[in-house]
Scaffold this motif. Structure first.
Motif, PDB file in Angstrom:
ATOM      1  N   HIS A 110      58.590 -47.021  -7.525  1.00 43.20           N
ATOM      2  CA  HIS A 110      60.086 -46.818  -7.766  1.00 43.20           C
ATOM      3  C   HIS A 110      60.388 -45.892  -6.935  1.00 43.20           C
ATOM      4  CE1 HIS A 110      63.329 -46.720 -10.376  1.00 43.20           C
ATOM      5  NE2 HIS A 110      63.295 -45.431 -10.379  1.00 43.20           N
ATOM      6  N   SER A 112      62.200 -43.287  -6.831  1.00 39.21           N
ATOM      7  CA  SER A 112      62.704 -41.997  -7.181  1.00 39.21           C
ATOM      8  C   SER A 112      61.294 -41.130  -7.382  1.00 39.21           C
ATOM      9  CB  SER A 112      63.588 -42.003  -8.258  1.00 39.21           C
ATOM     10  OG  SER A 112      63.046 -42.338  -9.504  1.00 39.21           O
ATOM     11  N   ARG A 120      68.331 -48.975 -12.324  1.00 42.78           N
ATOM     12  CA  ARG A 120      68.900 -49.484 -11.028  1.00 42.78           C
ATOM     13  C   ARG A 120      69.374 -48.472 -10.070  1.00 42.78           C
ATOM     14  NH1 ARG A 120      69.703 -55.471 -10.123  1.00 42.78           N
ATOM     15  NH2 ARG A 120      68.588 -56.323 -11.919  1.00 42.78           N
ATOM     16  N   HIS A 121      69.328 -48.629  -8.929  1.00 42.41           N
ATOM     17  CA  HIS A 121      70.012 -47.698  -8.049  1.00 42.41           C
ATOM     18  C   HIS A 121      69.503 -46.178  -7.956  1.00 42.41           C
ATOM     19  CE1 HIS A 121      72.417 -51.351  -7.317  1.00 42.41           C
ATOM     20  NE2 HIS A 121      72.975 -51.422  -8.246  1.00 42.41           N
ATOM     21  N   GLN A 123      68.512 -44.426  -5.741  1.00 40.23           N
ATOM     22  CA  GLN A 123      68.801 -43.533  -4.746  1.00 40.23           C
ATOM     23  C   GLN A 123      70.632 -43.323  -4.843  1.00 40.23           C
ATOM     24  OE1 GLN A 123      67.869 -46.608  -4.415  1.00 40.23           O
ATOM     25  NE2 GLN A 123      66.083 -47.074  -3.071  1.00 40.23           N
ATOM     26  N   ARG A 124      71.151 -44.059  -5.040  1.00 43.28           N
ATOM     27  CA  ARG A 124      72.612 -43.851  -5.571  1.00 43.28           C
ATOM     28  C   ARG A 124      72.652 -42.605  -6.649  1.00 43.28           C
ATOM     29  NH1 ARG A 124      76.325 -48.607  -7.431  1.00 43.28           N
ATOM     30  NH2 ARG A 124      75.153 -49.304  -5.747  1.00 43.28           N
ATOM     31  N   GLN A 125      71.609 -42.797  -7.648  1.00 42.40           N
ATOM     32  CA  GLN A 125      71.703 -41.633  -8.860  1.00 42.40           C
ATOM     33  C   GLN A 125      71.243 -40.365  -8.064  1.00 42.40           C
ATOM     34  OE1 GLN A 125      69.695 -42.864 -12.400  1.00 42.40           O
ATOM     35  NE2 GLN A 125      69.518 -44.817 -11.719  1.00 42.40           N
ATOM     36  N   GLU A 128      74.410 -39.068  -6.172  1.00 41.06           N
ATOM     37  CA  GLU A 128      75.426 -38.709  -7.209  1.00 41.06           C
ATOM     38  C   GLU A 128      75.100 -37.407  -7.951  1.00 41.06           C
ATOM     39  OE1 GLU A 128      77.343 -42.850  -7.978  1.00 41.06           O
ATOM     40  OE2 GLU A 128      76.045 -42.056  -9.352  1.00 41.06           O
ATOM     41  N   ASP A 163      74.110 -41.386   3.103  1.00 42.34           N
ATOM     42  CA  ASP A 163      74.946 -42.487   2.081  1.00 42.34           C
ATOM     43  C   ASP A 163      73.315 -43.216   1.662  1.00 42.34           C
ATOM     44  OD1 ASP A 163      73.716 -43.965   4.130  1.00 42.34           O
ATOM     45  OD2 ASP A 163      75.553 -45.043   4.763  1.00 42.34           O
ATOM     46  N   GLU A 164      73.844 -44.011   0.647  1.00 41.97           N
ATOM     47  CA  GLU A 164      72.840 -44.956  -0.049  1.00 41.97           C
ATOM     48  C   GLU A 164      71.791 -45.578   1.006  1.00 41.97           C
ATOM     49  OE1 GLU A 164      74.405 -47.229  -3.091  1.00 41.97           O
ATOM     50  OE2 GLU A 164      72.413 -47.632  -3.610  1.00 41.97           O
ATOM     51  N   SER A 168      67.769 -44.563   1.381  1.00 46.79           N
ATOM     52  CA  SER A 168      66.957 -45.758   0.961  1.00 46.79           C
ATOM     53  C   SER A 168      65.918 -46.079   1.972  1.00 46.79           C
ATOM     54  CB  SER A 168      67.720 -46.909   0.567  1.00 46.79           C
ATOM     55  OG  SER A 168      68.686 -46.717  -0.398  1.00 46.79           O
TER      56      SER A 168
END
Ligand code: GRF
Length: 210
Positions: A110, A112, A120-121, A123-125, A128, A163-164, A168
């Motif tokens: 995973h 993270s 989900r997402h 990397q975005r989490q 943020e 950025d994401e 990633s």
């Protein structure tokens, strides 16, 4: 005898490729004997076939429910003689029955540092949340999503302006190192799970920097 691995994928398959590359070494302790994708156009499926790894499509849309779908995957894995399952970008939620059937014999990666940023997402989490560091985790699979005894984590910095996609990609590089190493240590018996606790040999502790 090399541990016989089945890999579950849904897409690109770069972790599958990393595992396959590692297993190509002489006398490697694990061997990928089967790949299952639930998506027909998954690049990883093509890649497996191109490298003569037996691979099958188990399309979730062809089954009445998750139980039937999981039963079809389970049957394919057992028919192929799979002893241990690796989830590598597999995007379906598994039933408790399937997970329990492979208890202590299934791992996931995973992107993270679990338990942070499940689901989900991740990397975005992480972006943020404004963290300065994230990474990836290899863990034994338990019924609750992105939970289960942790084998290994690798940390990855978050840079200003990431950025994401950039984050990633940086995490993915770490994944490609961590997953083959973690699986190798499982295959040699240097990592094992007892209940909810992961047990490490001295060699595993050194290799994982614990
Ligand atoms: C990886 O980031 C993995 O951690 C996550 O899904 C992604 C799969 O990438 N579970 P790939 O298909 O292995 O390239």
């Amino acid at each position: 005898m090399a541990l016989k691995i089945g890999v579950l994928i849904s897409g690109r398959g770069s972790n599958l490729k990393a595992l396959l590359d590692a297993s190509a070494a002489a006398n490697h302790p694990f061997k990928i004997v089967h790949v299952i994708s639930n998506v027909a156009v998954a690049a990883g499926l093509e890649f497996a076939r191109a490298h003569n790894v037996p691979a099958s499509l188990v399309d979730h849309r062809a089954y009445a429910d998750r139980t039937d779908f999981d039963a079809a995957m389970d049957a394919a894995l057992r028919k192929a003689g799979v002893e241990f399952v690796c989830m590598a970008g597999f995007m379906r939620i598994l039933t408790d029955g399937f997970v329990e059937g492979w208890r202590d014999r299934m791992v996931n990666i995973h992107p993270s540092l679990l338990p942070a940023f499940k689901g989900r997402h991740p990397q975005r989490q992480a972006l943020e949340a404004g963290v300065r560091e994230t990474g990836c985790t290899v863990h034994y699979v338990r019924p609750a999503m992105d939970s289960g005894p942790v084998i290994a984590r690798a940390k990855v910095p978050v840079f200003q302006g990431d950025d994401e996609a950039a984050l990633s990609a940086r995490i993915l590089e770490a994944e490609h190192r961590l997953y083959p190493l973690a699986l190798e240590l499982v295959a040699t018996g240097d990592v094992a799970v007892r209940g909810e606790e992961v047990v490490f040999s001295d060699r595993a502790m050194r290799a994982l920097g614990h």
